[in-house]
Enzyme design. Structure first.
Site, PDB file in Angstrom:
ATOM      1  N   ARG A  50      -1.115  -1.942  -4.480  1.00 22.05           N
ATOM      2  CA  ARG A  50      -1.961  -0.779  -4.778  1.00 22.05           C
ATOM      3  C   ARG A  50      -1.873  -0.352  -6.228  1.00 22.05           C
ATOM      4  O   ARG A  50      -2.784   0.302  -6.739  1.00 22.05           O
ATOM      5  CB  ARG A  50      -1.619   0.367  -3.815  1.00 22.05           C
ATOM      6  N   GLU A 106      10.715   2.759   0.622  1.00 20.15           N
ATOM      7  CA  GLU A 106      10.849   3.724   1.724  1.00 20.15           C
ATOM      8  C   GLU A 106      10.930   3.004   3.072  1.00 20.15           C
ATOM      9  O   GLU A 106      11.653   3.413   3.946  1.00 20.15           O
ATOM     10  CB  GLU A 106       9.682   4.736   1.723  1.00 20.15           C
TER      11      GLU A 106
HETATM   12  O1  LIG Z   1       9.088   4.494  -4.169  1.00 22.41           O
HETATM   13  P1  LIG Z   1       9.244   3.433  -3.121  1.00 22.41           P
HETATM   14  O2  LIG Z   1       9.996   3.922  -1.916  1.00 22.41           O
HETATM   15  O3  LIG Z   1       9.861   2.191  -3.677  1.00 22.41           O
HETATM   16  O4  LIG Z   1       7.791   3.074  -2.570  1.00 22.41           O
HETATM   17  C1  LIG Z   1       6.647   3.001  -3.369  1.00 22.41           C
HETATM   18  C2  LIG Z   1       5.935   1.692  -3.223  1.00 22.41           C
HETATM   19  O5  LIG Z   1       5.523   1.496  -1.868  1.00 22.41           O
HETATM   20  C3  LIG Z   1       4.142   1.124  -1.856  1.00 22.41           C
HETATM   21  O6  LIG Z   1       3.941  -0.239  -1.965  1.00 22.41           O
HETATM   22  P2  LIG Z   1       4.144  -1.296  -0.778  1.00 22.41           P
HETATM   23  O7  LIG Z   1       5.446  -2.001  -0.991  1.00 22.41           O
HETATM   24  O8  LIG Z   1       3.924  -0.620   0.534  1.00 22.41           O
HETATM   25  O9  LIG Z   1       3.038  -2.374  -1.061  1.00 22.41           O
HETATM   26  P3  LIG Z   1       1.431  -2.337  -1.138  1.00 22.41           P
HETATM   27  O10 LIG Z   1       1.081  -1.593  -2.407  1.00 22.41           O
HETATM   28  O11 LIG Z   1       1.074  -3.763  -1.216  1.00 22.41           O
HETATM   29  O12 LIG Z   1       0.885  -1.651   0.087  1.00 22.41           O
HETATM   30  C4  LIG Z   1       3.566   1.821  -3.074  1.00 22.41           C
HETATM   31  O13 LIG Z   1       2.351   1.241  -3.484  1.00 22.41           O
HETATM   32  C5  LIG Z   1       4.677   1.657  -4.081  1.00 22.41           C
HETATM   33  O14 LIG Z   1       4.600   0.414  -4.757  1.00 22.41           O
HETATM   34  N1  LIG Z   2       4.704   7.330   2.581  1.00 23.47           N
HETATM   35  C1  LIG Z   2       4.094   6.401   1.850  1.00 23.47           C
HETATM   36  N2  LIG Z   2       2.747   6.325   1.819  1.00 23.47           N
HETATM   37  C2  LIG Z   2       2.114   5.380   1.079  1.00 23.47           C
HETATM   38  N3  LIG Z   2       2.767   4.491   0.334  1.00 23.47           N
HETATM   39  C3  LIG Z   2       4.106   4.535   0.323  1.00 23.47           C
HETATM   40  N4  LIG Z   2       5.011   3.784  -0.316  1.00 23.47           N
HETATM   41  C4  LIG Z   2       6.233   4.218   0.036  1.00 23.47           C
HETATM   42  N5  LIG Z   2       6.144   5.254   0.883  1.00 23.47           N
HETATM   43  C5  LIG Z   2       4.825   5.467   1.078  1.00 23.47           C
END
Ligand SMILES: O=P(O)(O)OC[C@H]1O[C@H](OP(=O)(O)OP(=O)(O)O)[C@H](O)[C@@H]1O
Ligand SMILES: Nc1ncnc2[nH]cnc12
Length: 171
Positions: free
Chosen positions: A59, A96
């Site tokens: 994202r 997370e």
């Molecule tokens: O602060 P954190 O706890 O590390 O989480 C944040 C990350 O989680 C999500 O990505 P995700 O790994 O879900 O991948 P995506 O963007 O491909 O959905 C979001 O886009 C951040 O990159």
């Molecule tokens: N709660 C949340 N919603 C969307 N993206 C995330 N990446 C980590 N935690 C998330």
């Protein structure tokens, strides 16, 4: 236009029970909301000179590449393991709802370049901190960590104390 945060949808228990997922797809699919969001992120960035915008898979690519174009900067993807085709630097991280490895191409950032880190969500900060470590390992100078959303209750900012952290929407 409606407030930007009204275009962000809560999805309870996704991708795991207990996680309240912030879904930005309604914002992306609305032309006026998308335009306004990019303009406000540009305001957060201000007039600092930026050589590279680093966006984190997946994202972080969406708005990161738009910001790079507007800033007249290059765009650099940080990707999950095994996706980048050239030589990489890699680091393991926690987020997370999981654990993974992030990689960056070894020629993506030159020593001394000014780098803006962008991602859609700052949650626990594990992802952003790892991306910052990779950027610094290559000699990049992080001028701002820029997010659309910050989940303040998860205290990700504590992992990014060394940086200028800015986000458009806080929860
Ligand atoms: O602060 P954190 O706890 O590390 O989480 C944040 C990350 O989680 C999500 O990505 P995700 O790994 O879900 O991948 P995506 O963007 O491909 O959905 C979001 O886009 C951040 O990159
Ligand atoms: N709660 C949340 N919603 C969307 N993206 C995330 N990446 C980590 N935690 C998330």
């Amino acid at each position: 236009m409606k407030k930007i945060d009204s275009f962000i949808r809560d999805i309870p228990d996704f991708p795991k029970p207990g996680i309240n997922y912030k879904d930005i797809t309604p914002l992306l699919q609305d032309p006026a909301a998308l335009r306004e969001t990019v303009a406000r992120l540009m305001d957060l960035i201000g007039d600092i000179k930026i050589d590279k915008v680093v966006g984190v898979e997946s994202r972080g690519f969406l708005l990161g590449a738009i910001l790079a174009e507007k800033l007249n900067a290059g765009f650099v993807p940080v990707r999950k393991s095994g996706k980048l085709p050239y030589k990489t630097y890699a680091e393991v991280y926690d987020l997370e709802y999981g654990k993974d490895i992030l990689e960056i191409h070894q020629d993506a950032i030159k020593k001394g370049e000014s780098v803006l880190l962008h991602d859609d969500v700052l949650a626990t900060g594990g992802t952003a901190r790892t991306a910052c470590n990779l950027i610094e390992k290559m000699g990049g100078k992080i001028v701002q960590c820029n997010f659309l959303i910050e989940l303040s209750y998860l205290k990700g900012e504590l992992k990014l104390k060394d940086y200028d952290v800015r986000s458009l929407i806080g929860y």
